[in-house]
Design a protein around this motif. Structure first.
Motif, short mmCIF file in Angstrom:
data_model
loop_
_atom_site.label_atom_id
_atom_site.label_comp_id
_atom_site.label_asym_id
_atom_site.label_seq_id
_atom_site.Cartn_x
_atom_site.Cartn_y
_atom_site.Cartn_z
N THR A 203 0.32 -8.29 -7.68
CA THR A 203 -0.07 -6.92 -7.31
C THR A 203 0.81 -5.93 -8.07
OG1 THR A 203 1.50 -7.00 -5.46
CG2 THR A 203 -0.80 -7.43 -4.94
N ASP B 296 0.65 -2.37 -6.83
CA ASP B 296 -0.02 -1.37 -5.99
C ASP B 296 0.47 0.05 -6.28
OD1 ASP B 296 -1.15 -3.59 -4.80
OD2 ASP B 296 -0.22 -3.28 -2.84
N THR B 297 -0.47 0.93 -6.43
CA THR B 297 -0.21 2.36 -6.55
C THR B 297 -1.56 3.07 -6.52
OG1 THR B 297 0.72 4.11 -7.95
CG2 THR B 297 -0.22 2.25 -9.10
N LYS C 182 -1.94 7.75 -10.13
CA LYS C 182 -0.57 7.55 -10.66
C LYS C 182 -0.47 6.26 -11.48
CE LYS C 182 1.54 9.16 -6.37
NZ LYS C 182 2.27 8.58 -5.23
N ILE D 149 -9.90 -10.33 0.40
CA ILE D 149 -10.63 -9.38 1.25
C ILE D 149 -10.73 -8.03 0.54
CG2 ILE D 149 -8.49 -8.73 2.45
CD1 ILE D 149 -10.09 -8.23 4.96
N GLN E 269 -9.29 -1.32 -1.28
CA GLN E 269 -8.05 -1.05 -0.55
C GLN E 269 -7.34 0.13 -1.19
OE1 GLN E 269 -6.47 -2.03 2.24
NE2 GLN E 269 -4.79 -0.64 1.71
N TYR E 270 -6.99 1.09 -0.37
CA TYR E 270 -6.18 2.24 -0.81
C TYR E 270 -4.96 1.71 -1.55
CZ TYR E 270 -4.17 6.92 -0.21
OH TYR E 270 -3.66 8.18 -0.41
N GLY E 271 -4.76 2.14 -2.79
CA GLY E 271 -3.58 1.71 -3.57
C GLY E 271 -3.82 0.46 -4.40
N GLN E 272 -5.07 -0.06 -4.43
CA GLN E 272 -5.31 -1.31 -5.15
C GLN E 272 -6.58 -1.26 -6.03
OE1 GLN E 272 -5.09 -4.64 -2.25
NE2 GLN E 272 -3.27 -5.18 -3.41
N TYR F 20 -6.27 -4.20 -8.44
CA TYR F 20 -6.36 -5.51 -7.77
C TYR F 20 -7.77 -5.75 -7.23
CZ TYR F 20 -4.73 -9.17 -4.44
OH TYR F 20 -4.52 -10.33 -3.72
N GLY G 104 -7.74 -12.92 3.71
CA GLY G 104 -7.25 -11.64 4.20
C GLY G 104 -5.74 -11.60 4.02
N TYR G 105 -5.06 -10.87 4.90
CA TYR G 105 -3.61 -10.70 4.77
C TYR G 105 -2.89 -11.93 5.33
CZ TYR G 105 -4.12 -5.93 3.13
OH TYR G 105 -4.41 -4.83 2.36
N MET H 178 3.96 -11.75 -1.11
CA MET H 178 3.14 -10.65 -1.63
C MET H 178 2.83 -9.63 -0.53
SD MET H 178 -0.63 -10.81 -3.41
CE MET H 178 -0.21 -11.38 -5.05
N VAL H 179 2.45 -10.14 0.63
CA VAL H 179 2.11 -9.23 1.74
C VAL H 179 3.38 -8.65 2.36
CG1 VAL H 179 1.12 -9.17 4.06
CG2 VAL H 179 -0.15 -10.24 2.19
N PRO I 261 5.28 -2.10 2.37
CA PRO I 261 6.23 -1.45 3.30
C PRO I 261 5.87 -1.74 4.76
CG PRO I 261 5.51 0.08 1.59
CD PRO I 261 4.72 -1.17 1.39
N VAL J 227 3.40 0.37 6.71
CA VAL J 227 2.02 0.25 6.20
C VAL J 227 1.44 -1.09 6.67
CG1 VAL J 227 0.60 0.14 4.10
CG2 VAL J 227 2.62 1.62 4.15
N1 CAA Z 1 -6.31 5.41 3.88
C1 CAA Z 1 -6.20 6.74 3.78
N2 CAA Z 1 -5.05 7.36 3.46
C2 CAA Z 1 -3.99 6.59 3.22
C3 CAA Z 1 -4.04 5.18 3.31
C4 CAA Z 1 -5.27 4.61 3.67
N3 CAA Z 1 -5.41 3.28 3.78
N4 CAA Z 1 -2.83 4.70 3.00
C5 CAA Z 1 -2.04 5.74 2.73
N5 CAA Z 1 -2.73 6.89 2.87
C6 CAA Z 1 -2.24 8.25 2.70
C7 CAA Z 1 -0.99 8.45 3.48
O1 CAA Z 1 -1.29 8.78 4.81
C8 CAA Z 1 -0.34 9.58 2.72
O2 CAA Z 1 -0.96 10.80 3.06
P1 CAA Z 1 -0.07 12.12 3.27
O3 CAA Z 1 0.63 12.32 1.95
O4 CAA Z 1 -1.10 13.16 3.59
O5 CAA Z 1 0.84 11.79 4.40
C9 CAA Z 1 -0.72 9.31 1.28
O6 CAA Z 1 -1.88 8.45 1.33
C10 CAA Z 1 0.35 8.60 0.51
O7 CAA Z 1 0.67 7.37 1.19
P2 CAA Z 1 1.99 6.62 0.90
O8 CAA Z 1 3.16 7.44 1.37
O9 CAA Z 1 1.89 5.23 1.42
O10 CAA Z 1 1.98 6.65 -0.69
P3 CAA Z 1 2.83 5.86 -1.71
O11 CAA Z 1 2.47 6.40 -3.04
O12 CAA Z 1 4.26 5.80 -1.31
O13 CAA Z 1 2.26 4.38 -1.55
C11 CAA Z 1 0.72 2.63 -1.59
C12 CAA Z 1 0.90 4.12 -1.72
C13 CAA Z 1 1.51 1.88 -2.68
C14 CAA Z 1 -0.75 2.38 -1.81
C15 CAA Z 1 1.18 2.14 -0.20
O14 CAA Z 1 0.51 2.87 0.78
C16 CAA Z 1 0.88 0.67 0.03
O15 CAA Z 1 1.63 -0.21 -0.35
N6 CAA Z 1 -0.25 0.38 0.69
C17 CAA Z 1 -0.66 -1.02 0.97
C18 CAA Z 1 -1.55 -1.53 -0.11
C19 CAA Z 1 -1.98 -2.92 0.26
O16 CAA Z 1 -2.62 -3.17 1.29
N7 CAA Z 1 -1.65 -3.88 -0.60
C20 CAA Z 1 -1.96 -5.25 -0.31
C21 CAA Z 1 -0.88 -6.12 -0.89
S1 CAA Z 1 -1.06 -7.79 -0.34
C22 CAA Z 1 -2.38 -8.34 -1.18
O17 CAA Z 1 -2.89 -7.76 -2.07
C23 CAA Z 1 -2.91 -9.68 -0.74
C24 CAA Z 1 -4.33 -9.59 -0.38
O18 CAA Z 1 -5.18 -10.00 -1.14
C25 CAA Z 1 -4.72 -9.05 0.94
#
Ligand code: CAA
Length: 246
Positions: A91, A93-94, A98, A140, A146-149, A152, A183-184, A189-190, A194, A197
């Motif tokens: 991953t 993630d961002t 950005k 999944i 997924q927000y931030g992916q 991925y 899923g998770y 990785m998971v 943070p 989150v």
């Molecule tokens: N839906 C809507 N808004 C969201 C959201 C979501 N799911 N997640 C975050 N936001 C919003 C926040 O509320 C925040 O809003 P405000 O600024 O208005 O408060 C804004 O987006 C920024 O959020 P963050 O502070 O979290 O932003 P960041 O830049 O620090 O981080 C991120 C963003 C990296 C995406 C972080 O939220 C994150 O790590 N999210 C989890 C991503 C995830 O699920 N990754 C899975 C990894 S495991 C894997 O991939 C295995 C698998 O197959 C399942």
């Protein structure tokens, strides 16, 4: 069940380790690749002390040359690959606005292009031997986004597009091609997500917990026996009920 040769990419990771162990438990000869020498040797020591002899081959799945070299070495050490589990993944993630070019390309190369790099060198042999299993470990997040992916999720959705095309091309050759979409799961990785989150994500899982790597290995093993010969092009969700789309 007949003994087969299985290559599980990324076998030293959380889900990969569980897949390697389960396939070995089922009587198959198992090999995996690794990139980090120290981590891999430590892993192999632990596996040996638990009674598992998994062949380890150094190599990177993210380039065609890397994939070809891994397959050649596994075939030299263990034999022709009958079962390929495309499990290696990372991953970066961002949020997309950005995302730097390398965060996009590293994920696409390792999670999606690897599927070409690893499957291309094994498919001809499977076709000749009229038996094969190719299993993609998607996610999944390839199904629901997924927000931030964006990187991925694009790669993971692409893996299933590959599955359903390769399944059609190879059905007449005794080869099945399927996807497992975890899923998770409680892996590194998971756990790198943070904590606050992650807590919000777990709250959306109907089972109320993260999955276990063994619960994914079980889904992978389902596709392997001869009795599963009719099941091809499937996408098996194993996500604790978090996403129930078709
Ligand atoms: N839906 C809507 N808004 C969201 C959201 C979501 N799911 N997640 C975050 N936001 C919003 C926040 O509320 C925040 O809003 P405000 O600024 O208005 O408060 C804004 O987006 C920024 O959020 P963050 O502070 O979290 O932003 P960041 O830049 O620090 O981080 C991120 C963003 C990296 C995406 C972080 O939220 C994150 O790590 N999210 C989890 C991503 C995830 O699920 N990754 C899975 C990894 S495991 C894997 O991939 C295995 C698998 O197959 C399942």
């Amino acid at each position: 069940m007949s003994e087969r040769v299985a290559l599980v990419t990324g076998g030293t990771g959380g889900i990969g380790t569980a897949i390697c162990r389960r396939l070995a438990d089922l009587g198959h000869k198992v090999a995996t690749n690794y990139r980090n020498e120290d981590k891999a040797r430590e892993w192999q020591g632990k596996m040996r002390s638990d009674g598992y002899d998994i062949a380890l081959v150094k190599g990177d799945v993210s380039s065609p040359e890397g994939g070809a070299a891994i397959v050649a070495e596994v075939e030299r050490q263990v034999g022709p690959v009958d079962i390929l589990v495309n499990n290696a993944g990372i991953t970066r993630d961002t949020t997309f606005h950005k995302m730097r070019p390398e965060q996009w390309s590293e994920v696409i190369n390792t999670n999606l292009n690897s599927v070409y790099n690893m499957t291309r060198p094994v498919i001809e042999g499977m076709r000749q031997r009229q038996w094969g299993r190719v299993i993609q470990i998607s996610s999944i997040n390839g199904q629901k986004g997924q927000y931030g992916q964006a990187n991925y999720a694009a790669a993971k959705a692409g893996m299933h597009g590959f599955t359903i095309s390769l399944a059609q091309e190879n059905a007449r050759f005794g080869i099945t091609v399927n996807t497992v979409s975890p899923g998770y799961i409680g892996t590194d990785m998971v756990m790198a997500v943070p904590e606050e989150v992650r807590a919000k994500i777990v709250a959306q899982i109907p089972t109320g917990r993260l999955g276990l790597p063994d619960e994914i290995a079980y889904a992978v093993a389902f596709f392997i026996p001869d009795e599963a010969a009719w099941i091809t092009g499937a996408n098996l969700s194993a996500n604790g009920g978090q996403y129930m789309g078709w």
